[in-house]
Design an enzyme around this catalytic site. Structure first.
Site: not given
Ligand code: F6R
Length: 610
Positions: A2, A27, A74, A100-101, A483, A487, A490, A506, A605
Site C-alpha cells: 500500500c 509497490r 494492496w 497501511n499495515g 534465484e 525470477k 514471479e 533424490h 515491491k
C-alpha cells in the site's frame, strides 16, 4: 505494497496526489482512492483498479482543494473492491483516513464499537480506526489528540493519514511499523509512505519513527508520541533525482535495472576498494569491526531474493572467514525464539529496508541483545535506521517488483565485507590484492554478459510456452539456481524450482523428460566435473539442457542444448555474473508472454505486512 500520499498547502491537491500515487504504483496495489476537503465537506473518490482510472474519476467530478490524502491499497482484509478501497470514514463522513499495515486487534475493537452503536461498511481492519477516532472526538478531543488516543488502543502496524472537515486546516500522520515521511515545503507540506512520491516537490524530509504522530499544517508540523510526549525532529535532505526514478528509455523498469548493473555494481564498490592494502573500507562497519572479526557465529536473515543473497554470503563467510554462518527466513526467525548468544552478529538484508518480517526479526534480535547489522538499499529506511551498524548497497532506486540490481549489489557488498574481515584475520596482502583486482573487473564483465541479450531472447522464444523449469547449481551457484527459478516464476508465472544439482537424483529427476528444460549454472570451478556428470544424467533422460558456462568452455557445447557463456572470475564473485543471464531469460520469457513484468500479479515491491 500500500502507498500513502498527502498534501496541505496552497496548490490544487489533485495533480499532486495523483502524481504521488503514480510514483508508488511500483509497490503493487489493487485499488486506489483520494479524499479532499471541499467547502467544508469531505469528498472521497476511490475504486478498484489503477491510479489512471482514479484520475479520470477525479477529473469527472471536477472538485478541487488545497488539502487531501491519497492511497493505493494492496488487499489484506477484504477483497479488492470499491467498498474496501481506502479512504475510509466514520459514519458522518467527516473523519477520513488511509492506512497501511494491519490492525491486529481489529475484531475486538470492532465488536466494542458495534456495541456502542457504530455500523461498518467495509470488511477492512482500517475502518475501526475511523470510528475509534470519532469516539474520542465526540468526547471533546481535537483531532490530533483523538488520533493519539485511538492509536493507544491499537495493536498492530500503521502508516496513517487522517483529515477531518471538523478541523480543515490540519493533516495528521502517524507511523508504527509502516514507513511514513513528511516532505517539508514552503507554505506547503507533504506526506508519503516513500520519498519517491514527494521528491518532485521537496528534498527536505522528516522520517517519522515508530509510535510518533504528526500534526501538519501548510506552515509547519509538530510531532508527539502516541503517549503525548513532544518530540523534536530533524529535517534531512534526500539525494535522489527524478532520472533515477524514471525508465531512462527502456520499456520497463526491470530491463532498465538489469541493464544498469555495470553501474550499480560500480556504485556498490565506489570508494570502498583499497588496492595497496589489498582490502576494502566500509565506514558503516568501523565501530563494530572488532566484534565482527571475533564473532563466533553469523546469522543472516531476510526474505525472498535478499534471502538468496544471504545464502551466497554464507559460502563467502565460511570459505574465507571460517566463521559458522546460518541463513534464515526472517519470518521463521522472528517467531521461533531464536537462540542468540554472546559473540553472535546478525545481518538483516533488505533492498527496501522496510520488509515487515525482516524488520520484526531485527527488533526481536535487538531485544535479545544481538549485534544487528543492516544491509539495505533504501537510504533512511527503517532497517537502516534501527540497526546498530550497516552498509548501504547503493544500487539506486529499484522500481521493478522483481529484484535484480539489488541482488548483485547485495552480493558485491557481502564480498566486500568478506574481504575486509578476511584481511583482518588471516588473508595475505597478495591474496587481498588479487581479490581487489577481480572486483575492479566486475562492471566490464557484466557489460559483456549484457551484450548476450539477443542470444538470450532467442532462447526465451523457444521456451516461452513451457509450463515447468528446473534450475540446478552447486556450491556458490546453488543459491543462484534458487534465484533464477524465483525470477522466472514471479514474472512469467511458469512453475520453476531451484535445487542443488546433486540433490536432483533424490526426487526431482522423476520430472525430467523430453519436455523439461533444465538450466544448469555450470561455471568452471571446483564443482565443474561434478556438475557435468549431473548434466549427463539429465541428457540420458532426454531433458533439455540450458547451461550457463564459462567463456572458454567448449566441452559444454557438446552436451548442452543451449549454452550462454559468461566471463570467468573468482568463485566468490561468480554469482554476481551467473545470475544475470537468468534475470534476462526470465525477463524475455515474461515479455514474450505479454505480461506486466514490472508489476506481476499478486506481488508487491515492499512487503510491509507479515
Ligand atoms: C523477488 C523479490 C522479493 C524480495 C523480498 C524481500 O524478486 O523482490 O522476493 O526480495 O520481498 O524484499 P526486501 O529485500 O525489500 O526486504
Amino acid at each position: 505494497m500500500c502507498g500513502i500520499v498527502g498534501y496541505i498547502g496552497y496548490r490544487d491537491t489533485n495533480p499532486i496526489l495523483i502524481e504521488g500515487l503514480k510514483r508508488l504504483e511500483y509497490r503493487g496495489y489493487d485499488s486506489a482512492g483520494v479524499c479532499i476537503l471541499v467547502d467544508g465537506e469531505t469528498v472521497i473518490v476511490k475504486d478498484k483498479g489503477k491510479v489512471s482510472h482514479l484520475e479520470s474519476l477525479l477529473d469527472a467530478k471536477n472538485v478541487h482543494s488545497t488539502i487531501g490524502i491519497g492511497h493505493t491499497r494492496w488487499a489484506t482484509h477484504g477483497e479488492p473492491n470499491f467498498v474496501n478501497a481506502h479512504p475510509h470514514s466514520n459514519e458522518e463522513g467527516d473523519i477520513v483516513l488511509i492506512h497501511n499495515g494491519i490492525i491486529e486487534n481489529f475484531n475486538t475493537l470492532k465488536k466494542s464499537l458495534i456495541t456502542q452503536g457504530y455500523t461498518f461498511k467495509s470488511d477492512t481492519d482500517t475502518e475501526v480506526l475511523a470510528h475509534l477516532i470519532d469516539v474520542f472526538m465526540k468526547k471533546g478531543n481535537k483531532l490530533f489528540r483523538a488520533v493519539r488516543l485511538a492509536l493507544s488502543e491499537v495493536e498492530g502496524t500503521y502508516g496513517l493519514a487522517v483529515i477531518s472537515s471538523r478541523e480543515p486546516n490540519i493533516l495528521i500522520a502517524a507511523r508504527k511499523g509502516s514507513p511514513l515521511v513528511i516532505g517539508v515545503g514552503d507554505k506547503e507540506n507533504f506526506i508519503a509512505s516513500d520519498v519517491s512520491a514527494l521528491i518532485t516537490h521537496t528534498k527536505q524530509v522528516v522520517y517519522l519513527d515508530d509510535g510518533e504522530v504528526a500534526e501538519i499544517t501548510a506552515e509547519g508540523f509538530r510531532v508527539k508520541t502516541v503517549q503525548d510526549e513532544e518530540i523534536s525532529k530533524e529535517v534531512t535532505e534526500v539525494f535522489l533525482t527524478l532520472e533515477e526514478l524514471d525508465r531512462g528509455g527502456y520499456d520497463t523498469f526491470m530491463l532498465k535495472e538489469i541493464m544498469e548493473q555495470p553501474e550499480s555494481v560500480l556504485n556498490s564498490l565506489r570508494g570502498r576498494l583499497l588496492l595497496d592494502e589489498g582490502t576494502s573500507k566500509l565506514g558503516g562497519l568501523e565501530n563494530v569491526l572488532d566484534k565482527l572479526v571475533t564473532a563466533k557465529r553469523f546469522i543472516l536473515t531476510a526474505c525472498g531474493t535478499s534471502w538468496h543473497s544471504g545464502l551466497v554470503a554464507e559460502y563467502m563467510f565460511e570459505q574465507y572467514l571460517r566463521i559458522p554462518t546460518e541463513v534464515e527466513y526472517a519470518s521463521e526467525f522472528r517467531y521461533r525464539n531464536p537462540i542468540i548468544e554472546p559473540g553472535d552478529a546478525i545481518f538483516f538484508i533488505s533492498q527496501s529496508g522496510e520488509t515487515a518480517d525482516t524488520l520484526a526479526a531485527m527488533h526481536e534480535a535487538k531485544r535479545k541483545g544481538a549485534l544487528c547489522i543492516g544491509i539495505c538499499n533504501g537510504v533512511g529506511s527503517s532497517i537502516a535506521r534501527d540497526s546498530d551498524s550497516g552498509v548501504y548497497i547503493h544500487a539506486g532506486p529499484e522500481i521493478g517488483v522483481a529484484s535484480t540490481k539489488a541482488f548483485t549489489s547485495q552480493l558485491t557488498v557481502f564480498a566486500l565485507i568478506t574481504l575486509l574481515l578476511a584481511r583482518k584475520k588471516d588473508m595475505s596482502l597478495a591474496d587481498g590484492k588479487i581479490i581487489v583486482e577481480e572486483f575492479k573487473l566486475l562492471p566490464g564483465k557484466i557489460k559483456k554478459i549484457l551484450e548476450l541479450r539477443s542470444r538470450i531472447e532467442e532462447i526465451a522464444e523457444v521456451f516461452k510456452d513451457t509450463p515447468n523449469f528446473l534450475y540446478l547449481g552447486r556450491g556458490y551457484n546453488f543459491p543462484v539456481a534458487l534465484e533464477g527459478a524465483l525470477k522466472l516464476k514471479e514474472i512469467s508465472y511458469i512453475h520453476a524450482e531451484g535445487y542443488p544439482a546433486a540433490e536432483m537424483k533424490h526426487g526431482p529427476i522423476a520430472l525430467v523428460d523430453k519436455n523439461m528444460p533444465v538450466v544448469f549454472i555450470a561455471p568452471k570451478d571446483s564443482t565443474y566435473d561434478k556438475i557435468n556428470s549431473n548434466i549427463q544424467e539429465i541428457k540420458a533422460r532426454k531433458g533439455i539442457v540450458i547451461a550457463i558456462a564459462t567463456e572458454d568452455d567448449d566441452r559444454i557445447d557438446t552436451i548442452a542444448d543451449y549454452s550462454i557463456k559468461i566471463p570467468g572470475t573468482i568463485r566468490m564473485l561468480t554469482p554476481i555474473l551467473s545470475v544475470i543471464p537468468l534475470q534476462l531469460l526470465a525477463y524475455f520469457i515474461a515479455k514474450k508472454k505479454g505480461l506486466n513484468v514490472d508489476q506481476p500479479r499478486n506481488l508487491a515491491k515492499s512487503v510491509t505486512v507479515e
